[in-house]
Design a protein around this motif. Structure first.
Motif, short mmCIF file in Angstrom:
data_model
loop_
_atom_site.label_atom_id
_atom_site.label_comp_id
_atom_site.label_asym_id
_atom_site.label_seq_id
_atom_site.Cartn_x
_atom_site.Cartn_y
_atom_site.Cartn_z
N MET A 105 47.97 53.43 36.94
CA MET A 105 48.17 52.08 36.46
C MET A 105 47.55 51.89 35.07
O MET A 105 46.33 52.01 34.90
N ILE A 106 48.41 51.60 34.10
CA ILE A 106 47.96 51.30 32.73
C ILE A 106 48.11 49.79 32.58
O ILE A 106 49.22 49.28 32.53
N CYS A 107 46.99 49.07 32.51
CA CYS A 107 47.03 47.60 32.57
C CYS A 107 46.51 46.98 31.27
O CYS A 107 45.44 47.36 30.79
N ILE A 108 47.27 46.03 30.75
CA ILE A 108 46.96 45.42 29.46
C ILE A 108 46.81 43.91 29.63
O ILE A 108 47.69 43.25 30.20
N THR A 109 45.70 43.37 29.14
CA THR A 109 45.55 41.91 29.09
C THR A 109 44.90 41.52 27.77
O THR A 109 44.46 42.35 26.99
N VAL A 155 53.16 50.80 33.30
CA VAL A 155 52.52 50.09 32.19
C VAL A 155 52.71 48.61 32.49
O VAL A 155 53.85 48.12 32.54
N ILE A 156 51.59 47.88 32.70
CA ILE A 156 51.66 46.53 33.27
C ILE A 156 50.98 45.51 32.36
O ILE A 156 49.78 45.64 32.06
N GLU A 157 51.73 44.51 31.93
CA GLU A 157 51.13 43.39 31.21
C GLU A 157 50.62 42.38 32.22
O GLU A 157 51.37 41.91 33.07
N LEU A 158 49.33 42.05 32.14
CA LEU A 158 48.71 41.15 33.11
C LEU A 158 48.22 39.86 32.46
O LEU A 158 47.45 39.89 31.50
N SER A 159 48.67 38.74 33.00
CA SER A 159 48.17 37.44 32.56
C SER A 159 46.90 37.11 33.35
O SER A 159 46.61 37.72 34.38
N ASN A 165 44.34 36.46 41.26
CA ASN A 165 44.58 36.77 42.67
C ASN A 165 44.69 38.27 42.93
O ASN A 165 45.43 38.72 43.80
N MET A 166 43.93 39.05 42.14
CA MET A 166 43.85 40.49 42.35
C MET A 166 42.43 40.85 42.77
O MET A 166 41.47 40.38 42.15
N TYR A 167 42.32 41.67 43.80
CA TYR A 167 41.01 41.93 44.41
C TYR A 167 40.70 43.42 44.56
O TYR A 167 39.65 43.88 44.14
N GLU A 168 41.61 44.18 45.14
CA GLU A 168 41.40 45.61 45.38
C GLU A 168 42.10 46.48 44.34
O GLU A 168 41.82 47.67 44.23
N PHE A 169 43.02 45.90 43.60
CA PHE A 169 43.83 46.63 42.63
C PHE A 169 42.93 47.30 41.58
O PHE A 169 41.93 46.73 41.15
N ARG A 170 43.32 48.50 41.16
CA ARG A 170 42.50 49.26 40.21
C ARG A 170 43.34 49.73 39.03
O ARG A 170 44.39 50.34 39.22
N ALA A 171 42.86 49.46 37.84
CA ALA A 171 43.50 49.96 36.62
C ALA A 171 42.90 51.31 36.26
O ALA A 171 41.68 51.42 36.10
N GLN A 192 34.74 29.51 30.22
CA GLN A 192 34.15 30.61 30.99
C GLN A 192 35.03 30.99 32.19
O GLN A 192 35.13 32.17 32.56
N ASN A 193 35.67 30.02 32.80
CA ASN A 193 36.57 30.31 33.92
C ASN A 193 37.71 31.22 33.47
O ASN A 193 38.11 32.15 34.18
N TYR A 194 38.24 30.93 32.30
CA TYR A 194 39.34 31.74 31.74
C TYR A 194 38.83 33.15 31.37
O TYR A 194 39.48 34.15 31.67
N ILE A 195 37.64 33.21 30.77
CA ILE A 195 37.03 34.51 30.42
C ILE A 195 36.85 35.36 31.68
O ILE A 195 37.18 36.55 31.71
N ASP A 196 36.31 34.74 32.73
CA ASP A 196 36.07 35.47 33.98
C ASP A 196 37.37 36.06 34.53
O ASP A 196 37.37 37.18 35.07
N ALA A 197 38.47 35.31 34.40
CA ALA A 197 39.77 35.80 34.88
C ALA A 197 40.17 37.06 34.10
O ALA A 197 40.59 38.06 34.68
N LYS A 198 40.03 37.02 32.78
CA LYS A 198 40.40 38.16 31.95
C LYS A 198 39.55 39.41 32.28
O LYS A 198 40.05 40.54 32.30
N MET A 199 38.26 39.20 32.52
CA MET A 199 37.35 40.33 32.77
C MET A 199 37.62 41.00 34.12
O MET A 199 37.14 42.12 34.35
N ARG A 200 38.42 40.37 34.97
CA ARG A 200 38.75 40.97 36.26
C ARG A 200 39.55 42.27 36.10
O ARG A 200 39.67 43.04 37.06
N ILE A 201 40.08 42.51 34.92
CA ILE A 201 40.82 43.75 34.70
C ILE A 201 39.92 44.98 34.91
O ILE A 201 40.39 46.09 35.17
N LEU A 202 38.59 44.78 34.82
CA LEU A 202 37.62 45.87 34.98
C LEU A 202 37.29 46.17 36.44
O LEU A 202 36.74 47.23 36.74
N GLN A 203 37.61 45.24 37.33
CA GLN A 203 37.13 45.40 38.71
C GLN A 203 37.72 46.67 39.34
O GLN A 203 38.86 47.03 39.11
#
Length: 444
Positions: A105-109, A155-159, A165-171, A192-203
């Protein structure tokens, strides 16, 4: 007894999730408050999936084991609130699809540039002969492709809405371009709520994964201190500095890692400072995926760009018309204006998402010959821009807007549609706004 999956929203993501769920043996139901497009009802019928439109029937939704929510549906929607009260898990289509594929998974936000960067990465992977799918906010839904295809890479563009609503998914490779104010209306006007959403790409990233990010974004720099990042850090900048994986120096586009690479900056297909970031992120990602230097070089130089993103439409009587309808926030408009080299007639307006126009104030004063407001309600724009001493036209249809631009523009000027706002007040979508612009320009 079969586990029950309900897809809330019946557009690309919801229908894709429903098809995948059906193929995996779930009891599936699809519900949409609006009218479902015929293309999607035909697909649901073909797979024998039950659906409804124009309503949400509680008895058929609140008995779900899991809900796949379309990213366009806000959390404060009444049905979403009822689902939460029942404690039914809500996930995104990307989260659901990720369970059923072993593809990389190649994920871009990012707030800006993600469609261009995603498209460029996909272009390079395709040119390299990789078995790759394009998904997320662009192309066909990931779930539908997982159901019907067998790709080795996506190759996935992520908003931010999908990431919510992503929890277990891994980039395997996570790309974070920038974080600037956007969609604040969906985040309680709390940045900060919006920032936190973007940083979820690392989870969920592991040590063998990679995190590609723009080093000079102040928000990203501040946030990185909060995270124990396991993945290989791959920062880039448009100036050479210590620790950068990629940068621009002395007219050269340079990648230091994993395979050293350089090419003439002038050879890059994409122009403008913002596109340097996009090209660096794409090149680093391709390099990490083991794509040969000659393929990266060729792809970075022959990429055709993205529709509705600084798209050259026509030259009419010496005036260039540019469609940047994808610029749905102030920062995107800033990048577009920053790249303008001639006096500009700027079209802005639409559904305001909590915009702060001070960000483009200096560029508007420096570069704009005139402003054309295009929206159902332009009061906020008048309030901010009327005192600038720049000619302004107030319009409420694309026809009137293009006619006003035609009157204002002089030979050698550029007319730029870069609206700062969402399109839903006057248009069906950002694409509809861009298509109408191109249509009226072509009839001048």
């Amino acid at each position: 007894m079969k586990k029950r999956i309900v897809a809330l929203g019946a557009a690309e993501s919801g229908v894709g999730a429903a098809v995948l769920a059906s193929k995996k043996g779930f009891d599936v139901f699809v519900s949409d408050m609006g009218k479902i497009k015929p293309h999607y009802t035909e697909m649901l019928d073909r797979y024998g999936i039950a659906w409804e439109e124009g309503r949400h029937t509680e008895d058929l939704i609140l008995n779900a084991d899991e809900i796949v929510k379309s990213p366009g549906i806000p959390d404060n929607a009444p049905m979403v609130q009822k689902i939460k009260e029942r404690g039914i898990p809500i996930i995104s289509e990307i989260e659901f699809a990720g369970r059923y594929t072993n593809a990389k998974m190649i994920c871009i936000t990012g707030s800006n540039g993600k469609t261009t960067t995603t498209s460029l990465i996909y272009h390079i992977f395709k040119a390299a002969g990789y078995n790759v799918g394009l998904a997320g906010n662009i192309g066909r839904s990931l779930a539908l492709q997982v159901a019907e295809e067998n790709y080795d890479y996506y190759v996935i563009e992520l908003s931010s809405f999908q990431l919510d609503n992503m929890y277990e998914f891994r980039a395997n490779i996570a790309v974070l371009l920038n974080i600037t104010p956007d969609h604040l209306d969906r985040y309680d006007y709390n940045m900060q709520n919006y920032i936190d959403a973007k940083m979820r790409i690392l989870q969920n990233q592991k040590e063998e994964d990679a995190f590609v990010y723009w080093n000079d974004d102040p928000v990203i720099q501040k946030e990185l201190k909060k995270y124990g990042i396991k993945a290989k850090m791959c920062p880039f900048s448009i100036i050479k500095k210590e620790g950068m994986i990629g940068y621009i120096a002395d007219g050269q586009y340079v990648l230091e890692y994993p395979t050293p690479f350089n090419m003439e900056q002038e050879s890059l297909a994409l122009n403008g400072k913002h596109n340097m970031y996009n090209s660096l992120a794409a090149g680093i990602t391709a390099d990490l995926a083991g794509i040969k230097n000659e393929v990266i070089r060729q792809s970075l130089s022959d990429f055709q760009g993205v529709e509705h993103r600084l798209e050259k439409v026509a030259r009419v009587k010496g005036v260039d018309y540019i469609n940047d309808s994808k610029a749905t926030n102030v920062d995107a408009c800033w990048y577009a204006l920053e790249s303008m080299t001639s006096p500009t007639v700027l079209i802005i307006g639409g559904k305001d998402k909590g915009n702060d126009y001070r960000e483009i104030e200096e560029l508007v004063k420096k570069k704009c010959r005139a402003l054309v407001f295009l929206g159902a309600d332009n009061a906020k724009l008048h309030q901010f821009f009327d005192g600038f001493g720049i000619p302004i036209a107030d319009t409420h249809s694309m026809k009137d807007c293009v006619e006003a631009c035609y009157r204002f523009a002089k030979p050698g000027d550029t007319v730029l549609l870069s609206p700062c706002c969402a399109s839903f007040d006057l248009f069906k979508s950002m694409e509809d706004r861009g298509e109408q612009f191109k249509s009226f320009v072509s009839s001048l």
